[in-house]
Design a protein around this motif. Sequence first.
Motif, PDB file in Angstrom:
ATOM      1  N   ASN A  44       0.928  -1.125   0.052  1.00 15.68           N
ATOM      2  CA  ASN A  44      -0.063   0.125   0.056  1.00 15.68           C
ATOM      3  C   ASN A  44       0.872   1.312   0.020  1.00 15.68           C
ATOM      4  OD1 ASN A  44      -2.419  -1.246   0.227  1.00 15.68           O
ATOM      5  ND2 ASN A  44      -1.967  -1.873   2.234  1.00 15.68           N
ATOM      6  N   ILE A  45       0.775   2.260  -0.925  1.00 19.49           N
ATOM      7  CA  ILE A  45       1.301   3.365  -0.906  1.00 19.49           C
ATOM      8  C   ILE A  45       0.550   4.533  -1.222  1.00 19.49           C
ATOM      9  CG2 ILE A  45       3.101   4.599  -2.373  1.00 19.49           C
ATOM     10  CD1 ILE A  45       4.354   1.919  -3.674  1.00 19.49           C
ATOM     11  N   ASN A  46       0.660   5.492  -0.132  1.00 19.73           N
ATOM     12  CA  ASN A  46      -0.184   6.769  -0.241  1.00 19.73           C
ATOM     13  C   ASN A  46       0.918   7.792  -0.758  1.00 19.73           C
ATOM     14  OD1 ASN A  46      -1.728   5.001   1.313  1.00 19.73           O
ATOM     15  ND2 ASN A  46      -2.171   6.515   2.929  1.00 19.73           N
ATOM     16  N   THR A  47      -0.057   8.654  -1.525  1.00 17.06           N
ATOM     17  CA  THR A  47       0.590   9.560  -2.100  1.00 17.06           C
ATOM     18  C   THR A  47      -0.127  11.071  -1.821  1.00 17.06           C
ATOM     19  OG1 THR A  47      -0.433   9.521  -4.360  1.00 17.06           O
ATOM     20  CG2 THR A  47       1.562   8.352  -4.020  1.00 17.06           C
ATOM     21  N   CYS A  48       0.332  12.440  -1.860  1.00 22.63           N
ATOM     22  CA  CYS A  48       0.028  13.530  -1.730  1.00 22.63           C
ATOM     23  C   CYS A  48       0.257  14.436  -2.961  1.00 22.63           C
ATOM     24  CB  CYS A  48       0.090  14.136  -0.644  1.00 22.63           C
ATOM     25  SG  CYS A  48      -0.677  15.879  -0.550  1.00 22.63           S
ATOM     26  N   THR A  49      -0.308  14.678  -3.938  1.00 17.35           N
ATOM     27  CA  THR A  49       0.234  15.378  -5.195  1.00 17.35           C
ATOM     28  C   THR A  49      -0.147  17.043  -5.008  1.00 17.35           C
ATOM     29  OG1 THR A  49      -0.097  13.757  -6.464  1.00 17.35           O
ATOM     30  CG2 THR A  49       0.148  15.633  -7.661  1.00 17.35           C
ATOM     31  N   ALA A 197       5.225  17.965 -14.927  1.00 18.15           N
ATOM     32  CA  ALA A 197       4.500  19.199 -14.761  1.00 18.15           C
ATOM     33  C   ALA A 197       4.879  19.957 -13.569  1.00 18.15           C
ATOM     34  CB  ALA A 197       3.019  18.638 -14.717  1.00 18.15           C
ATOM     35  N   GLN A 198       6.010  19.698 -12.957  1.00 16.48           N
ATOM     36  CA  GLN A 198       6.455  20.306 -11.785  1.00 16.48           C
ATOM     37  C   GLN A 198       5.545  20.123 -10.622  1.00 16.48           C
ATOM     38  OE1 GLN A 198       9.036  22.899 -10.402  1.00 16.48           O
ATOM     39  NE2 GLN A 198      10.076  21.234 -11.812  1.00 16.48           N
ATOM     40  N   LYS A 199       4.871  19.126 -10.512  1.00 19.16           N
ATOM     41  CA  LYS A 199       3.907  18.848  -9.372  1.00 19.16           C
ATOM     42  C   LYS A 199       4.763  18.050  -8.449  1.00 19.16           C
ATOM     43  CE  LYS A 199      -0.615  19.235 -11.152  1.00 19.16           C
ATOM     44  NZ  LYS A 199      -1.892  18.446 -11.446  1.00 19.16           N
ATOM     45  N   VAL A 200       4.694  18.569  -6.926  1.00 19.10           N
ATOM     46  CA  VAL A 200       5.392  17.811  -5.892  1.00 19.10           C
ATOM     47  C   VAL A 200       4.716  16.618  -5.389  1.00 19.10           C
ATOM     48  CG1 VAL A 200       6.408  18.148  -3.742  1.00 19.10           C
ATOM     49  CG2 VAL A 200       6.742  19.837  -5.343  1.00 19.10           C
ATOM     50  N   ILE A 201       5.222  15.483  -5.540  1.00 22.25           N
ATOM     51  CA  ILE A 201       4.415  14.367  -4.944  1.00 22.25           C
ATOM     52  C   ILE A 201       5.219  13.817  -3.494  1.00 22.25           C
ATOM     53  CG2 ILE A 201       3.339  11.978  -5.220  1.00 22.25           C
ATOM     54  CD1 ILE A 201       3.665  12.656  -8.207  1.00 22.25           C
ATOM     55  N   LEU A 202       4.437  13.723  -2.392  1.00 26.19           N
ATOM     56  CA  LEU A 202       4.919  13.136  -1.272  1.00 26.19           C
ATOM     57  C   LEU A 202       4.397  11.727  -1.474  1.00 26.19           C
ATOM     58  CD1 LEU A 202       4.014  15.855   1.468  1.00 26.19           C
ATOM     59  CD2 LEU A 202       6.145  15.660   0.144  1.00 26.19           C
ATOM     60  N   ALA A 203       5.485  10.919  -1.035  1.00 32.69           N
ATOM     61  CA  ALA A 203       4.945   9.448  -1.301  1.00 32.69           C
ATOM     62  C   ALA A 203       5.372   8.320   0.087  1.00 32.69           C
ATOM     63  CB  ALA A 203       5.423   8.618  -2.382  1.00 32.69           C
ATOM     64  N   ILE A 204       4.679   7.402   0.465  1.00 32.66           N
ATOM     65  CA  ILE A 204       5.059   6.703   1.653  1.00 32.66           C
ATOM     66  C   ILE A 204       4.657   5.177   1.156  1.00 32.66           C
ATOM     67  CG2 ILE A 204       2.950   7.523   3.027  1.00 32.66           C
ATOM     68  CD1 ILE A 204       5.133   6.621   5.300  1.00 32.66           C
TER      69      ILE A 204
END
Length: 261
Positions: A44-49, A197-204
């Motif tokens: 399971n991987i969660n992300t915030c874009t 697209a220069q979006k930052v993604i935090l992923a865990i």
Amino acid sequence: MPQPFPPARRLPQLLAAGLFAFIMFVVVAAGAAELRQYRYQQININTCTIDLQQDTLRMYWKDPAGQVFGTFSALRNWLRPQGKEVVCATNAGIYDKERRPLGLYVEGGVALRKLNTRRDAYGNFYLQPNGVFIVEEGRARIVDTATVDRDRDRWLSQAVYATQSGPLMLRNGEINAAFDPGSINLFVRNAVCIDPAQKVILAIARNPISFHDFALFLRDRLRCVDALYLDGNISRMYPSLEADIGPAFGAIIAVVKTADK
């Protein structure tokens, strides 16, 4: 400019097709910051874009009294009286026993910790190349430590927020050649990456995963070009059921919004 990694070993195409079976679930869209959950290789991987043109990305280490926040709940409790809410957050990199960032840390344009250029030491922070996640006005970069070191004045003058960690997981779309595709070194891990697209993604990765497989996910599913490892088993992301369970950590990367929006 940073150079790409040397070409890494590639898995056969048929094997890769079997490994890259993803099921994706959209959890919630909180304003422009989009929260998602993925299922990848039983992990399971969660992300915030994050869209820096719409979202407010900040880093937090200590409150005005000098107390380390250390937990998402402490940060939320401090922000709420100011009319702000945390949309998503994760720990911002590796720290020492006093919960001080182990490398460069910039908050609000002020360098609170110096660039760490040491190479001959034990631990993931020193796995080469390591690097810095830098947030400037309206954009973000992930830059290897050697490049920052060669022109510190330039990089520090542009940084509104920055955190140094390691290793780099992706550079110009190339996976770190030090990562072994067959590694059984599996841990919970989190990272920050930047897409075209220069979006930052935090992923865990909420279940144990190798460096190589996590880098594959960031590159081939999230389409990230550059990525920086943040930390291992202590890592957590808000919101999640376990966000406030576990030891306190150092600095925090967070997306915040005003409470009435």
